[in-house]
Write an enzyme that holds these catalytic residues in place. Structure first.
Site, mmCIF file in Angstrom:
data_model
loop_
_atom_site.group_PDB
_atom_site.id
_atom_site.type_symbol
_atom_site.label_atom_id
_atom_site.label_comp_id
_atom_site.label_asym_id
_atom_site.label_seq_id
_atom_site.Cartn_x
_atom_site.Cartn_y
_atom_site.Cartn_z
ATOM 1 N N GLY A 35 0.842 -1.194 0.000
ATOM 2 C CA GLY A 35 0.000 0.000 0.000
ATOM 3 C C GLY A 35 0.871 1.236 0.000
ATOM 4 O O GLY A 35 1.975 1.243 -0.553
ATOM 5 N N LYS A 46 3.321 7.319 20.399
ATOM 6 C CA LYS A 46 2.476 7.377 19.194
ATOM 7 C C LYS A 46 1.097 6.789 19.483
ATOM 8 O O LYS A 46 0.070 7.325 19.054
ATOM 9 C CB LYS A 46 3.171 6.598 18.064
ATOM 10 C CG LYS A 46 2.363 6.427 16.803
ATOM 11 C CD LYS A 46 2.770 7.386 15.727
ATOM 12 C CE LYS A 46 1.896 7.228 14.507
ATOM 13 N NZ LYS A 46 2.450 7.628 13.276
ATOM 14 N N ASN A 62 -2.440 8.695 19.096
ATOM 15 C CA ASN A 62 -3.489 8.105 18.259
ATOM 16 C C ASN A 62 -4.767 7.854 19.056
ATOM 17 O O ASN A 62 -5.867 8.068 18.550
ATOM 18 C CB ASN A 62 -3.015 6.771 17.649
ATOM 19 C CG ASN A 62 -2.090 6.980 16.465
ATOM 20 O OD1 ASN A 62 -2.083 8.036 15.842
ATOM 21 N ND2 ASN A 62 -1.289 5.983 16.162
HETATM 22 P P1 NAP Z 1 -2.606 0.786 2.866
HETATM 23 O O1 NAP Z 1 -2.287 1.778 1.808
HETATM 24 O O2 NAP Z 1 -4.009 0.359 3.076
HETATM 25 O O3 NAP Z 1 -1.702 -0.508 2.595
HETATM 26 C C1 NAP Z 1 -1.887 -1.726 3.233
HETATM 27 C C2 NAP Z 1 -1.551 -2.802 2.220
HETATM 28 O O4 NAP Z 1 -1.630 -4.080 2.873
HETATM 29 C C3 NAP Z 1 -2.505 -2.854 1.031
HETATM 30 O O5 NAP Z 1 -1.762 -2.721 -0.148
HETATM 31 C C4 NAP Z 1 -3.128 -4.234 1.122
HETATM 32 O O6 NAP Z 1 -3.268 -4.892 -0.114
HETATM 33 C C5 NAP Z 1 -2.085 -4.991 1.900
HETATM 34 N N1 NAP Z 1 -2.649 -6.198 2.477
HETATM 35 C C6 NAP Z 1 -3.708 -6.318 3.320
HETATM 36 N N2 NAP Z 1 -3.950 -7.624 3.585
HETATM 37 C C7 NAP Z 1 -3.029 -8.319 2.880
HETATM 38 C C8 NAP Z 1 -2.790 -9.711 2.721
HETATM 39 N N3 NAP Z 1 -3.527 -10.641 3.342
HETATM 40 N N4 NAP Z 1 -1.755 -10.098 1.933
HETATM 41 C C9 NAP Z 1 -0.991 -9.177 1.297
HETATM 42 N N5 NAP Z 1 -1.195 -7.848 1.388
HETATM 43 C C10 NAP Z 1 -2.205 -7.426 2.177
HETATM 44 O O7 NAP Z 1 -2.077 1.294 4.280
HETATM 45 P P2 NAP Z 1 -0.855 2.316 4.575
HETATM 46 O O8 NAP Z 1 -1.364 3.699 4.538
HETATM 47 O O9 NAP Z 1 0.316 1.942 3.751
HETATM 48 O O10 NAP Z 1 -0.570 1.986 6.102
HETATM 49 C C11 NAP Z 1 0.200 0.867 6.531
HETATM 50 C C12 NAP Z 1 0.458 1.032 8.037
HETATM 51 O O11 NAP Z 1 1.282 2.213 8.214
HETATM 52 C C13 NAP Z 1 -0.803 1.294 8.850
HETATM 53 O O12 NAP Z 1 -0.633 0.727 10.133
HETATM 54 C C14 NAP Z 1 -0.874 2.801 8.967
HETATM 55 O O13 NAP Z 1 -1.605 3.249 10.102
HETATM 56 C C15 NAP Z 1 0.623 3.113 9.101
HETATM 57 N N6 NAP Z 1 1.009 4.483 8.705
HETATM 58 C C16 NAP Z 1 0.636 4.982 7.506
HETATM 59 C C17 NAP Z 1 1.038 6.272 7.149
HETATM 60 C C18 NAP Z 1 0.676 6.872 5.815
HETATM 61 O O14 NAP Z 1 0.997 8.040 5.594
HETATM 62 N N7 NAP Z 1 0.033 6.153 4.906
HETATM 63 C C19 NAP Z 1 1.824 7.031 8.029
HETATM 64 C C20 NAP Z 1 2.197 6.478 9.258
HETATM 65 C C21 NAP Z 1 1.783 5.185 9.586
HETATM 66 P P3 NAP Z 1 -4.358 -4.511 -1.236
HETATM 67 O O15 NAP Z 1 -3.744 -3.358 -1.963
HETATM 68 O O16 NAP Z 1 -4.402 -5.737 -2.049
HETATM 69 O O17 NAP Z 1 -5.617 -4.164 -0.514
#
Ligand code: NAP
Length: 302
Positions: free
Chosen positions: A14, A186, A190
């Site tokens: 993601g 954190k 949150n």
């Molecule tokens: P995201 O964009 O929703 O990415 C999560 C990924 O995990 C998706 O691509 C999803 O695949 C994949 N996934 C879920 N189940 C899976 C499985 N069974 N097998 C393989 N892949 C799987 O989330 P994100 O924003 O990157 O966030 C990731 C973490 O970082 C979270 O805990 C979030 O709170 C934290 N975080 C994010 C940010 C930010 O700016 N984005 C900042 C700080 C912390 P699909 O694409 O196939 O659905």
């Protein structure tokens, strides 16, 4: 071992996973995305890579990728970037490929996944990282690096080597000997912001204009400070109230990830944020009434 020799498999393609994979690729480091299944891999091949906006204009990066359904080489270094509730299921798909004693770095929000993972695979070396980088996914296989931040990594003797290896492009990863302090800090921030924005369906800054939400925000903080005292670690949450208010003001226009998850009908990370806090408190004999109430209300929305 030379840090540049580490090969990273990245599970959770993601926003955060493809952000790290994109910078690693541009720097000639060895990293591969693990996509959830063969169909997703086919879609990825049709897209011909990740369209990454890392600062300047968007560029198509043909990052190496595999499917979790494929057999492949044993995995020695795994960066886990799924959301907390998806982690164990995602890991179970590649369990057979994870070498005995492999290194796993959890780069995600929330707490509790480490314990769940080690219960199932006590042989693994599980590190944790906490980041303030900001990224989003405008469409599948696209990523925008929206805000520069800092990342702390710790949880074992090789934190320095791993932090070095995961410092790619402008992504600055530093080793810390007290990752628990960073994770709890954190988690506390949150707990104060995310559930309330999800309940009131508002941007972070709007919490300040809603007297009831603001009162609950202060109650959440009071309870966390009480827990800190109770744990005999009051310094752990020094300045928490000021920090939460500064984050709310500094991110006033942001829609929290929990709000976005609820609005998009996706499972939220509540059980690994407020849920973890309440379980932890209950284990040491404290009930956190406001946090418990928010936990139940957000669960009911999911
Ligand atoms: P995201 O964009 O929703 O990415 C999560 C990924 O995990 C998706 O691509 C999803 O695949 C994949 N996934 C879920 N189940 C899976 C499985 N069974 N097998 C393989 N892949 C799987 O989330 P994100 O924003 O990157 O966030 C990731 C973490 O970082 C979270 O805990 C979030 O709170 C934290 N975080 C994010 C940010 C930010 O700016 N984005 C900042 C700080 C912390 P699909 O694409 O196939 O659905």
């Amino acid at each position: 071992m030379h840090t540049h020799e580490l090969h990273w498999s990245i599970l959770g393609a993601g926003a955060i996973g493809t952000l790290w994979a994109s910078y690693a690729f541009k720097q000639g480091r060895s990293a591969a995305l693990l996509l959830r299944d063969n169909a997703r891999l086919e879609d990825y091949r049709r897209a011909r890579g990740i369209l990454a906006t890392l600062g300047g204009s968007a560029e198509l990066l043909p990052l190496p990728a595999q499917s979790c359904e494929e057999d492949g080489a044993p995995i020695d270094h795994l960066l886990l970037t799924t959301k907390a509730p998806d982690s164990l299921k995602a890991l179970s798909r590649i369990d057979h490929r994870l070498s005995r004693g492999a290194t796993v770095v959890l780069l995600q929000n929330g707490l509790g996944v480490r314990e769940e993972l080690l219960q199932r695979r006590p042989d693994l070396h599980c590190y944790q990282a906490v980041t303030t980088e900001g990224a989003y996914r405008p469409a599948p296989f696209q990523v925008v690096h929206a805000g520069r931040g800092q990342t702390l990594l710790g949880g074992g003797p090789n934190a320095d080597v791993l932090a070095n290896s995961l410092s790619v492009g402008p992504l600055d990863v530093s080793a810390t000997e007290d990752i628990d302090a960073a994770l709890w800090r954190k988690l506390a921030v949150n707990c104060a912001i995310n559930p309330l924005t999800a309940l009131y369906r508002c941007r972070n800054g709007e919490l300040l204009d809603n007297p009831l939400a603001l009162q609950q925000l202060h109650q959440v903080i009071d309870e966390i400070l009480e827990l800190g005292e109770y744990m005999g670690q009051p310094a752990r949450f020094d300045g928490l109230r000021e920090q939460v208010l500064a984050v709310v003001r500094g991110t006033a226009l942001n829609r929290s990830s929990m709000l976005q998850d609820i609005e998009n009908g996706r499972p939220s990370e509540i059980d690994y944020i407020t849920g973890y806090l309440c379980r932890y408190a209950s284990d040491v004999g404290l009930t956190l009434d406001t946090n418990q109430q928010l936990l139940e209300q957000v669960r009911a929305l999911s």
